[in-house]
Design a protein around this motif. Structure first.
Motif, PDB file in Angstrom:
ATOM      1  N   PHE A  37       0.323  -1.118   0.071  1.00 26.81           N
ATOM      2  CA  PHE A  37      -0.549  -0.350   0.328  1.00 26.81           C
ATOM      3  C   PHE A  37       0.459   1.161   0.259  1.00 26.81           C
ATOM      4  CE2 PHE A  37      -4.334  -1.418   1.236  1.00 26.81           C
ATOM      5  CZ  PHE A  37      -4.109  -2.925   0.978  1.00 26.81           C
ATOM      6  N   ARG A  38       0.644   2.720  -0.340  1.00 31.32           N
ATOM      7  CA  ARG A  38       1.213   3.700  -0.313  1.00 31.32           C
ATOM      8  C   ARG A  38       0.638   5.103   0.090  1.00 31.32           C
ATOM      9  NH1 ARG A  38       2.071   4.552  -6.549  1.00 31.32           N
ATOM     10  NH2 ARG A  38      -0.145   5.329  -7.354  1.00 31.32           N
ATOM     11  N   LYS A  43      -2.766  12.300   1.497  1.00 31.38           N
ATOM     12  CA  LYS A  43      -4.015  11.770   1.264  1.00 31.38           C
ATOM     13  C   LYS A  43      -3.812  10.326   1.886  1.00 31.38           C
ATOM     14  CE  LYS A  43      -3.471  12.781  -3.852  1.00 31.38           C
ATOM     15  NZ  LYS A  43      -3.130  12.630  -5.064  1.00 31.38           N
ATOM     16  N   GLU A  44      -5.419   9.491   1.414  1.00 29.31           N
ATOM     17  CA  GLU A  44      -5.203   8.428   2.726  1.00 29.31           C
ATOM     18  C   GLU A  44      -4.549   7.277   1.736  1.00 29.31           C
ATOM     19  OE1 GLU A  44     -10.449   9.029   3.066  1.00 29.31           O
ATOM     20  OE2 GLU A  44      -9.417   7.162   2.062  1.00 29.31           O
ATOM     21  N   ARG A  45      -5.154   5.837   3.039  1.00 32.58           N
ATOM     22  CA  ARG A  45      -3.502   5.602   2.238  1.00 32.58           C
ATOM     23  C   ARG A  45      -4.344   4.591   1.048  1.00 32.58           C
ATOM     24  NH1 ARG A  45      -0.886   0.612   6.741  1.00 32.58           N
ATOM     25  NH2 ARG A  45      -0.378   3.625   8.127  1.00 32.58           N
ATOM     26  N   GLU A  46      -3.306   4.171   0.135  1.00 29.91           N
ATOM     27  CA  GLU A  46      -4.179   3.213  -0.619  1.00 29.91           C
ATOM     28  C   GLU A  46      -3.815   2.191  -1.080  1.00 29.91           C
ATOM     29  OE1 GLU A  46      -4.335   5.342  -4.656  1.00 29.91           O
ATOM     30  OE2 GLU A  46      -1.951   5.888  -4.528  1.00 29.91           O
ATOM     31  N   PHE A  47      -4.494   1.173  -1.717  1.00 25.15           N
ATOM     32  CA  PHE A  47      -3.975  -0.386  -2.068  1.00 25.15           C
ATOM     33  C   PHE A  47      -3.362  -0.065  -3.539  1.00 25.15           C
ATOM     34  CE2 PHE A  47      -3.973  -4.411  -3.379  1.00 25.15           C
ATOM     35  CZ  PHE A  47      -3.856  -4.776  -4.421  1.00 25.15           C
ATOM     36  N   VAL A  48      -1.910  -0.628  -3.369  1.00 23.67           N
ATOM     37  CA  VAL A  48      -1.575  -0.911  -4.864  1.00 23.67           C
ATOM     38  C   VAL A  48      -1.060  -1.945  -5.381  1.00 23.67           C
ATOM     39  CG1 VAL A  48       1.505  -0.885  -5.194  1.00 23.67           C
ATOM     40  CG2 VAL A  48       0.541   0.955  -3.936  1.00 23.67           C
ATOM     41  N   ALA A  92       5.448   9.007  -2.038  1.00 30.41           N
ATOM     42  CA  ALA A  92       4.339   8.019  -1.605  1.00 30.41           C
ATOM     43  C   ALA A  92       5.559   7.578   0.345  1.00 30.41           C
ATOM     44  CB  ALA A  92       3.275   7.261  -1.441  1.00 30.41           C
ATOM     45  N   VAL A  93       5.093   7.479   1.346  1.00 30.99           N
ATOM     46  CA  VAL A  93       5.348   5.965   1.632  1.00 30.99           C
ATOM     47  C   VAL A  93       4.603   4.823   1.526  1.00 30.99           C
ATOM     48  CG1 VAL A  93       5.717   5.205   4.087  1.00 30.99           C
ATOM     49  CG2 VAL A  93       5.430   7.845   3.468  1.00 30.99           C
TER      50      VAL A  93
END
Length: 120
Positions: A37-38, A43-48, A92-93
């Protein structure tokens, strides 16, 4: 106690590549799905991407399809994210996540994250 530790982040120019690694400990690594994820600033954390326990099935968010590859080495308890053709919007992180139950990608466990910065 499940522990996940990411590494491999850094600063790269647009168009470059990075490979993120995540090592797991604390249980039978090969029985559980793993994911990346990032979270970009503000921004919200999102699936990668995610990969099945055996490594035979993987899924990607549309924005990284064809550029990122998720893989795993169960003998080494490692999961990888090969990132190619990086774009500034990939900054991103990045977090490694592990499923909490066999066959269910519920992402019960998380690493501490590794920073990826892509300069234009």
């Amino acid at each position: 106690q499940v522990q996940l530790v990411e590494s491999g982040g850094g600063l790269v120019q647009a168009g470059g590549s990075l490979r993120l690694s995540c090592v797991g400990s604390g249980r039978t690594f090969s029985s559980y799905a793993m994911g990346w994820f990032r979270q970009a600033p503000g921004k919200e954390r999102e699936f990668v991407a995610r990969i099945s326990a055996s490594g035979g099935t993987s899924y990607y968010t549309d924005s990284v399809k064809g550029r990122f590859i998720i893989s795993r080495d169960n003998a080494k308890k490692m999961v990888y994210l090969q990132m190619n053709s990086l774009k500034p919007e990939d900054t991103a992180v990045y977090y490694c996540a592990a499923a909490g139950r066999i066959g269910v990608p519920d992402w019960a466990y998380w690493g501490q994250g590794t920073q990826v910065t892509v300069s234009s």
